[in-house]
Design a protein around this motif. Structure first.
Motif, short mmCIF file in Angstrom:
data_model
loop_
_atom_site.label_atom_id
_atom_site.label_comp_id
_atom_site.label_asym_id
_atom_site.label_seq_id
_atom_site.Cartn_x
_atom_site.Cartn_y
_atom_site.Cartn_z
N GLU A 38 -127.45 94.80 109.39
CA GLU A 38 -128.82 95.11 109.81
C GLU A 38 -128.86 95.43 111.29
OE1 GLU A 38 -130.68 91.45 108.76
OE2 GLU A 38 -130.79 91.97 106.65
N ASP A 39 -129.84 96.24 111.69
CA ASP A 39 -130.02 96.53 113.11
C ASP A 39 -130.78 95.37 113.76
OD1 ASP A 39 -132.71 96.89 112.47
OD2 ASP A 39 -132.71 99.04 112.84
N ARG A 40 -131.14 95.53 115.01
CA ARG A 40 -131.82 94.44 115.75
C ARG A 40 -133.16 94.04 115.15
NH1 ARG A 40 -131.28 96.71 121.77
NH2 ARG A 40 -129.56 98.00 121.15
N THR A 41 -133.80 94.96 114.44
CA THR A 41 -135.10 94.66 113.84
C THR A 41 -134.97 94.02 112.46
OG1 THR A 41 -135.34 96.82 112.75
CG2 THR A 41 -136.11 96.66 115.03
N GLY A 42 -133.74 93.93 111.95
CA GLY A 42 -133.51 93.35 110.63
C GLY A 42 -133.47 94.38 109.51
N GLU A 43 -133.55 95.67 109.87
CA GLU A 43 -133.52 96.73 108.86
C GLU A 43 -132.08 97.05 108.47
OE1 GLU A 43 -135.19 101.22 108.03
OE2 GLU A 43 -135.38 100.39 110.04
N CYS A 45 -128.76 99.06 107.45
CA CYS A 45 -128.23 100.36 107.87
C CYS A 45 -127.11 100.79 106.94
CB CYS A 45 -127.71 100.29 109.30
SG CYS A 45 -128.98 99.91 110.50
N ASN A 58 -130.80 104.40 109.11
CA ASN A 58 -131.58 103.22 108.74
C ASN A 58 -132.15 103.40 107.34
OD1 ASN A 58 -131.24 101.90 111.19
ND2 ASN A 58 -133.05 102.84 112.08
N SER A 60 -135.10 102.95 106.19
CA SER A 60 -136.42 103.60 106.17
C SER A 60 -136.32 105.12 106.23
CB SER A 60 -137.28 103.09 107.31
OG SER A 60 -136.68 103.39 108.56
#
Length: 66
Positions: A38-43, A45, A58, A60
């Motif tokens: 996950e990236d820093r926002t928790g999404e 990848c 990502n 999204s």
């Protein structure tokens, strides 16, 4: 958060990812080649591959091709 897509699935990238790929009306057809952390926002990848090359995206930015 868990990954929505699996290895080998065909997806469409709806907007530019970390690279400089430009949008077109239909998006870019790609294949999931690696699940990434996950990236820093928790999404979640992914590494995706298309005729234009391989890059990170990502979750999204992607939609499943039906």
């Amino acid at each position: 958060m868990s990954h929505k897509f699996k290895l080998g699935q065909r997806v469409r990238q709806s907007r530019g990812g970390f690279g400089s790929v430009k949008d077109d009306a239909s998006g870019l057809l790609c294949e999931i080649v690696r699940l990434m952390p996950e990236d820093r926002t928790g999404e979640p990848c992914y590494r995706i591959k298309s005729s234009a090359g391989e890059r990170a995206a990502n979750e999204s930015e992607l939609s499943l091709v039906g």
